[in-house]
Scaffold this active site. Structure first.
Site, mmCIF file in Angstrom:
data_model
loop_
_atom_site.group_PDB
_atom_site.id
_atom_site.type_symbol
_atom_site.label_atom_id
_atom_site.label_comp_id
_atom_site.label_asym_id
_atom_site.label_seq_id
_atom_site.Cartn_x
_atom_site.Cartn_y
_atom_site.Cartn_z
ATOM 1 N N ASP A 44 -1.571 14.958 10.439
ATOM 2 C CA ASP A 44 -0.538 13.957 10.197
ATOM 3 C C ASP A 44 0.660 14.535 9.451
ATOM 4 O OD1 ASP A 44 -1.944 12.012 11.514
ATOM 5 O OD2 ASP A 44 -2.773 11.097 9.704
ATOM 6 N N GLY A 45 0.409 15.505 8.579
ATOM 7 C CA GLY A 45 1.513 16.135 7.862
ATOM 8 C C GLY A 45 2.501 16.787 8.803
ATOM 9 N N ASN A 114 5.874 7.124 6.424
ATOM 10 C CA ASN A 114 4.703 6.440 5.880
ATOM 11 C C ASN A 114 5.034 5.548 4.685
ATOM 12 O OD1 ASN A 114 2.812 7.271 7.708
ATOM 13 N ND2 ASN A 114 1.814 8.745 6.372
ATOM 14 N N TYR A 157 -1.779 6.342 2.269
ATOM 15 C CA TYR A 157 -1.812 6.213 0.818
ATOM 16 C C TYR A 157 -1.916 4.750 0.397
ATOM 17 C CZ TYR A 157 -0.555 8.052 -3.852
ATOM 18 O OH TYR A 157 -0.541 8.432 -5.157
ATOM 19 N N TYR A 159 -3.367 2.183 1.865
ATOM 20 C CA TYR A 159 -4.727 1.638 2.011
ATOM 21 C C TYR A 159 -5.649 2.200 0.940
ATOM 22 C CZ TYR A 159 -8.790 -0.189 4.573
ATOM 23 O OH TYR A 159 -9.920 -0.869 4.950
ATOM 24 N N SER A 160 -5.463 3.473 0.587
ATOM 25 C CA SER A 160 -6.268 4.076 -0.474
ATOM 26 C C SER A 160 -6.009 3.402 -1.818
ATOM 27 C CB SER A 160 -5.961 5.570 -0.585
ATOM 28 O OG SER A 160 -6.328 6.250 0.600
ATOM 29 N N ALA A 179 -3.225 1.561 -9.738
ATOM 30 C CA ALA A 179 -3.883 1.464 -11.048
ATOM 31 C C ALA A 179 -3.053 0.631 -12.017
ATOM 32 C CB ALA A 179 -4.158 2.864 -11.616
#
Length: 254
Positions: A44-45, A114, A157, A159-160, A179
């Site tokens: 993907d990168g 993204n 990122y 979704y993570s 966070a």
């Protein structure tokens, strides 16, 4: 459209370089100026890099996974590449435009396929003031960071960080905290794609942050503005029956 002239690009990994050599020999390597389609070999990168680097050429890009995750890539095969290209499904996506202001007064602009992410750059949590279309929506978010994601990037990122997966055709973007310490229970927001998001960095010297448009990073930011770049459009090709919309739905059931 019938594709015949391919320009191959590859990441630096051994598998990708081997695939580049074999596919170029088998199907020919057209110069970028003569190409009708770009085939990207990597993960993907590499796909994100290829989209950024060839944006002015407006060529469709078809990826084959020779990397790690490969959510934006098709399965690798050396057989019938022309057939796969000519029957592929196209996904049209708009990136995000990030404008970041730094402590020294300079400004940096970059595009993200993204997400645009704001991350603390020191030992203490970041403090962010969030405005939507110039109106304050959160006076202070204490967190490790926050991000704004496109539908195409919502499984990465975003979704993570426990953000939502967005349908590819939805004209929205996700604003997701990372966070969050205060307010603890804030899980983010889904915004219309024409919204203008502003992050003002509070206590800049004590709580420095960096901003990234995909992999492009800007340090020592004081303000970050994010909006959809509706004047820019990318075309990614996927094997028939395995388009981006199907992938986004499938990702929610694993």
């Amino acid at each position: 459209m019938t594709f015949r002239n391919i320009h191959f690009v590859a990441s630096t990994g051994a598998l990708a370089r081997e695939a580049l050599a074999r596919l170029s020999e088998r199907y020919g390597q057209s110069a970028i100026d003569d190409a009708e389609v770009i085939v990207a070999l990597g993960g993907d990168g590499l796909m994100l890099s290829a989209l950024q680097n060839t944006m002015d050429r407006k060529l469709p890009i078809y990826g084959m996974n020779r990397g790690t995750v490969g959510f934006l890539m098709n399965n690798y095969s050396e057989e019938d590449l022309f057939g796969r290209l000519n029957s592929a499904e196209a996904a049209m996506i708009h990136p995000l435009r990030m404008r970041a202001c730094r402590e020294d007064g300079s400004k940096v602009e970059a595009l993200a396929i993204n997400e645009v992410s704001i991350i603390r750059a020191g030992p203490q949590a970041a403090k962010l003031r969030i405005l939507i279309d110039g109106r304050e929506r959160m006076s202070e978010l204490v967190c490790d960071g926050a991000l704004v994601s496109t539908p195409a990037g919502s499984t990465a990122y975003n979704y993570s960080a426990h953000g939502p997966i967005l349908p590819i055709k939805a004209e929205v973007m996700a604003l997701t905290p990372m966070a969050a310490f205060r307010p603890r229970r804030w899980r983010g927001a889904i915004l219309p794609h024409e919204a203008h998001v502003t992050f003002e960095i509070l206590e800049v010297e004590k709580r420095p942050v960096s901003a990234s448009a995909d992999a492009f990073e800007v340090r020592n930011c004081t303000r970050i503005d994010v909006e959809s770049a509706l004047d820019v459009e990318h075309c990614i090709l996927f094997d028939h029956g395995h388009g981006l919309e199907e992938r986004l739905i499938r990702e929610q059931f694993v």
